[in-house]
Each structure stands twice: as C-alpha cells, then as structure tokens.
Design a protein around this motif. Structure first.
Motif, mmCIF file in Angstrom:
data_model
loop_
_atom_site.group_PDB
_atom_site.id
_atom_site.type_symbol
_atom_site.label_atom_id
_atom_site.label_comp_id
_atom_site.label_asym_id
_atom_site.label_seq_id
_atom_site.Cartn_x
_atom_site.Cartn_y
_atom_site.Cartn_z
ATOM 1 N N VAL A 60 26.798 -4.625 14.589
ATOM 2 C CA VAL A 60 25.515 -4.689 15.303
ATOM 3 C C VAL A 60 24.862 -3.317 15.360
ATOM 4 O O VAL A 60 23.676 -3.166 15.040
ATOM 5 C CB VAL A 60 25.676 -5.298 16.713
ATOM 6 N N ASN A 61 25.609 -2.293 15.739
ATOM 7 C CA ASN A 61 25.030 -0.952 15.821
ATOM 8 C C ASN A 61 24.519 -0.481 14.466
ATOM 9 O O ASN A 61 23.436 0.117 14.379
ATOM 10 C CB ASN A 61 26.053 0.039 16.397
ATOM 11 N N LEU A 62 25.269 -0.737 13.416
ATOM 12 C CA LEU A 62 24.837 -0.372 12.068
ATOM 13 C C LEU A 62 23.531 -1.080 11.717
ATOM 14 O O LEU A 62 22.614 -0.463 11.182
ATOM 15 C CB LEU A 62 25.926 -0.718 11.052
ATOM 16 N N MET A 63 23.431 -2.371 12.038
ATOM 17 C CA MET A 63 22.221 -3.123 11.719
ATOM 18 C C MET A 63 21.035 -2.650 12.557
ATOM 19 O O MET A 63 19.916 -2.567 12.057
ATOM 20 C CB MET A 63 22.449 -4.629 11.913
ATOM 21 N N VAL A 64 21.260 -2.317 13.807
ATOM 22 C CA VAL A 64 20.182 -1.768 14.635
ATOM 23 C C VAL A 64 19.672 -0.480 14.011
ATOM 24 O O VAL A 64 18.460 -0.290 13.827
ATOM 25 C CB VAL A 64 20.641 -1.553 16.097
ATOM 26 N N ARG A 65 20.572 0.407 13.649
ATOM 27 C CA ARG A 65 20.158 1.678 13.047
ATOM 28 C C ARG A 65 19.434 1.460 11.724
ATOM 29 O O ARG A 65 18.423 2.099 11.437
ATOM 30 C CB ARG A 65 21.361 2.611 12.861
ATOM 31 N N MET A 66 19.932 0.535 10.914
ATOM 32 C CA MET A 66 19.316 0.268 9.614
ATOM 33 C C MET A 66 17.913 -0.309 9.778
ATOM 34 O O MET A 66 16.965 0.138 9.119
ATOM 35 C CB MET A 66 20.186 -0.687 8.795
ATOM 36 N N PHE A 67 17.767 -1.293 10.654
ATOM 37 C CA PHE A 67 16.451 -1.902 10.809
ATOM 38 C C PHE A 67 15.481 -0.993 11.560
ATOM 39 O O PHE A 67 14.269 -1.078 11.342
ATOM 40 C CB PHE A 67 16.562 -3.304 11.417
ATOM 41 N N GLU A 68 15.971 -0.094 12.401
ATOM 42 C CA GLU A 68 15.092 0.924 12.986
ATOM 43 C C GLU A 68 14.593 1.875 11.883
ATOM 44 O O GLU A 68 13.425 2.270 11.889
ATOM 45 C CB GLU A 68 15.809 1.698 14.093
ATOM 46 N N PHE A 69 15.472 2.224 10.959
ATOM 47 C CA PHE A 69 15.079 3.047 9.814
ATOM 48 C C PHE A 69 13.977 2.349 9.019
ATOM 49 O O PHE A 69 12.957 2.967 8.663
ATOM 50 C CB PHE A 69 16.308 3.326 8.934
ATOM 51 N N ILE A 70 14.157 1.061 8.744
ATOM 52 C CA ILE A 70 13.159 0.303 7.976
ATOM 53 C C ILE A 70 11.864 0.169 8.777
ATOM 54 O O ILE A 70 10.770 0.371 8.235
ATOM 55 C CB ILE A 70 13.716 -1.073 7.568
ATOM 56 N N ARG A 71 11.968 -0.147 10.051
ATOM 57 C CA ARG A 71 10.783 -0.279 10.918
ATOM 58 C C ARG A 71 9.945 0.992 10.915
ATOM 59 O O ARG A 71 8.715 0.948 10.864
ATOM 60 C CB ARG A 71 11.216 -0.606 12.340
ATOM 61 N N ASP A 72 10.598 2.146 10.953
ATOM 62 C CA ASP A 72 9.914 3.427 11.119
ATOM 63 C C ASP A 72 9.582 4.131 9.799
ATOM 64 O O ASP A 72 8.908 5.154 9.807
ATOM 65 C CB ASP A 72 10.772 4.366 11.972
#
Length: 159
Positions: A99-111
């Motif tokens: 979950v933490n990895l996916m949060v970080r990854m999708f925050e990277f994509i979002r930003d």
C-alpha cells in the motif's frame, strides 16, 4: 481447457483496489502478481490507451528507481481490459504490504510534470500516444477514492 484464475474473479462485484492475483513459484522464489484495479469493471468507462500508456511509463520509471523495491520489480503493465495494471514482484507479499509503495507511486504520477520518461521515437514504439493530464487525473482519483484509507474490502477479491 481450464479457465485461468483471472477469469474466475467475479468482475460484477470487483471494485477498484489492490488485490493479490496470483503467486507463482519459480525455483525457490515466489513471484506475487498484483491486480491494481483502477476502475470498476463493467460499471464505469475504461481508461483510454494514451493515459494507460503514460501511467505505464511513469510507474515503470518510478518502480525501477525505488530504493527498496527496484531489485524486486519483475513487471508493471496494463490489463488488456484497460481497467487497471499488473505489478509482479519477486517475493511473497500480501496487498497490505505494498500500500505504501502504491501511494508513493501514484503520488509521483499525480504530481508529475514535464517530459514523460521514454516518450521519444528512439525509446518507445508508440511515443505519440501519451496523455499526461489524464494520467495525473486518474492517479489522483485512485489515491483519493481507493488508496488513502484503503480497507480490507479493497484488498481481497470479492466472492
């Protein structure tokens, strides 16, 4: 022929989430395949190829540069139905583990702003088929509606 495992999931009940799709044993190693479901199958529109392609480039770049997971990433790519992505990691994992990895990854994509990594004729076979704005939007939607505060009901396939 036997029906493959991914076709036995009830897609009428499946909601966006992070699911363990399968675990395969290769010698002594376990490969965990995750179903990163971003849209509700058969209920909402699928993602268009341009944003799927952009998410693929950004996610693969992020994952292969992540200090903790880069040596465990086997594959990241889209589902043919365009409702999500598959992530294959070396190791025996459960959904909650990433979950933490996916949060970080999708925050990277979002930003993410600027040139999409690998989006050139030299680096990609279809480099013009990209949509960064929609990739940013879909990453934000997945974070807000699924990943932030994800519960068990979005990490275990429905029966």
């Amino acid at each position: 022929m036997e029906k493959i495992a991914s076709f036995t999931i009830n897609h009428m009940k499946l909601q966006p989430g992070i699911y363990v799709s399968r675990k395969d044993h290769v010698g002594a190693e376990v490969i965990t395949t995750f179903d990163l479901r971003m849209t509700s199958p058969n209920e909402e529109p699928v993602m268009n190829t341009a944003e799927v392609h952009t998410i693929e480039h950004l996610a693969a770049t992020f994952l292969r540069n992540d200090a903790e997971y880069k040596d465990r990433v086997i594959y990241f790519g889209p589902m043919g139905c365009r409702t999500g992505f598959y992530l294959l990691l070396a190791g025996d994992y459960e959904s909650k583990d990433i979950v933490n990895l996916m949060v970080r990854m999708f925050e990277f994509i979002r930003d993410y702003q600027g040139e999409v990594p690998g989006a050139s004729a030299k680096d990609c076979g279809n480099y013009l088929d990209m949509n960064l704005g929609m990739a940013n939007y879909l990453a934000k939607k997945y974070l807000d509606q699924v990943l932030y505060g994800i519960g068990e009901e979005r990490m275990v396939y429905p029966q």
